[in-house]
Structures are given as C-alpha cells and as structure tokens.
Design a protein around this motif. Structure first.
Motif: not given
Length: 233
Positions: A29-31, A109-115, A135-138
């Motif tokens: 579930p990372v989108g 990248s940041q949204q998926m990394g956070l997820s 932030p963290i990259a996916y």
C-alpha cells in the motif's frame, strides 16, 4: 540432522525471498498504481501508441534513466543501510530526492517513500536515520527495507525495478490500450533490459551517475497540466 531441523532451515532460507515478494507486490500500500511517470502524457502525445513503441519507451527508460541514475543510487543507499552509515544514507537519499526531474516525480517519490516508511514497523524494521522533517525517496526507503530484511543486494534492486516495470506495463495495458496477453508478452520481452539495467547500475562509479533524458522530463512536466488524465499529478 532431524527431519524437522531441515524444514526449519528451509523456512529460514525462504524468509528473505518471501519478504522480497511482499515488497515487490502490487498489493503493497504505497500508491504506485496512481502514477504513470510520464507515460500517460507520452501516450497522449502519440510517442507511445502500440506494443512496439511501448516496449521502446520502457526499455529506454530502464537503460537511460533508471540504470544510470536511480538504480546506482539505490545500491548506495542499500550499502549505507547495511553498514549503518547514517551520513552516507543521508547523502544518497538526498541525491535521490534532488534528482527527480519534475515536481510531479518528486512528489510521487516522497509520497511513496513516506507510505513505505509507515509499513516498516509491520515488517519489523527500524526507521532509517533521517533528520526531523527530511523527506525520503521511495527508492531509498525500498533499499533500506531490503537491507534491513537481509535481502541480497542485486535481488533487491531487481525487485525494485520489476515493481516499476510492472506498473509501467499496466499503464500501457490500460491506456494505449494493449490486451492482457500483449502486456504479459511485453513484461517477458523486458526481462533482458531489466537484467542489463541491474548489471549496468552495479558497474557505475560515483562520478558516472546521472541521466539527461530531456524528452522524458518534458513529458512528465506536461503531464502536470494535462487536461484529461487517469493518473495522479
């Protein structure tokens, strides 16, 4: 050795593989399903319009973008995590965040990394060494997860690239459109380019890392304002 000892040993050996399959699964579930990485705009612009052009587009991205930039940085994050080198982790994660060609790609990248970070406790993993608000990259989160789960380096990178490849092919199947059988044929045809990308990424030294895929960047930027779109911008 007792029979049950052999069974237990086999279970232990399978755990990294099972963890890798979980990380590469579309059910993670990372989108990732919400993004096309410029492919939707490439289809709208008729750069990609059939099976042959879809294969060429995806293979070119593997060879000229992922193999030369994202994949070698992935390997460096993996090594930094395995060595518990927080400074190196911050450096290479920062490179991955900064290297995204457009605002859309950076946000993805940041949204998926956070997820993915939110799933770390479920996987029994500690959070990577990030400064507050960093932030963290996916790609970095995926590499850190692979290192923490004891997954072999090249196997982890292969799974990361496979999940990207599968997502791209699904976009092509839905939006070109291609049939399901054509999509599977495309995935199979790209086994070689994906393996070549892993090999190429592992061979690069730090000063050789970089990509200049200008048309890819332009199409990604145009997707941010594309009038009608299925995929997130």
């Amino acid at each position: 050795m007792k029979p049950q000892d052999g069974v237990l040993a086999s279970e232990v050996q399978l755990r990294p593989l099972l963890a890798l399959l979980q990380l590469a699964s579309p059910a993670l579930p990372v989108g990732g399903f919400a993004y096309s990485q410029g492919l939707e705009q490439a289809i709208a612009a008729r750069v990609v319009h059939d099976l042959t052009s879809a294969r060429r587009w995806i293979a070119d991205l593997l060879a000229l973008v992922l193999a030369r930039q994202e994949a070698p940085l992935w390997l460096r994050v993996f090594d930094a995590t395995a060595a518990r080198d927080s400074d190196a982790f911050a450096r290479w994660n920062g490179e991955l965040v900064a290297a995204r060609e457009t605002a859309e790609l950076r946000a993805e990248s940041q949204q998926m990394g956070l997820s993915l970070l939110r799933i770390f406790p479920t996987l029994g993993l500690a959070a990577p060494p990030l400064a507050e608000g960093e932030p963290i990259a996916y790609a970095a989160a995926f590499a850190a997860a692979c290192a923490g789960l004891g997954i072999e380096r090249n196997a982890g990178l292969t799974a990361y690239l496979w999940s990207w490849l599968e997502a791209q092919v699904l976009v092509a199947v839905k939006s070109v459109p291609l049939g399901q059988q054509a999509g599977q044929a495309l995935l199979f045809a790209l086994h070689g380019p994906l393996a070549a990308a892993v090999t190429a990424a592992a061979a690069l030294i730090d000063d050789e890392i970089g990509s200049a895929a200008i048309n890819f960047a332009l199409l990604c930027a145009r997707h941010e304002t594309q009038y009608s779109r299925l995929y997130r911008s």
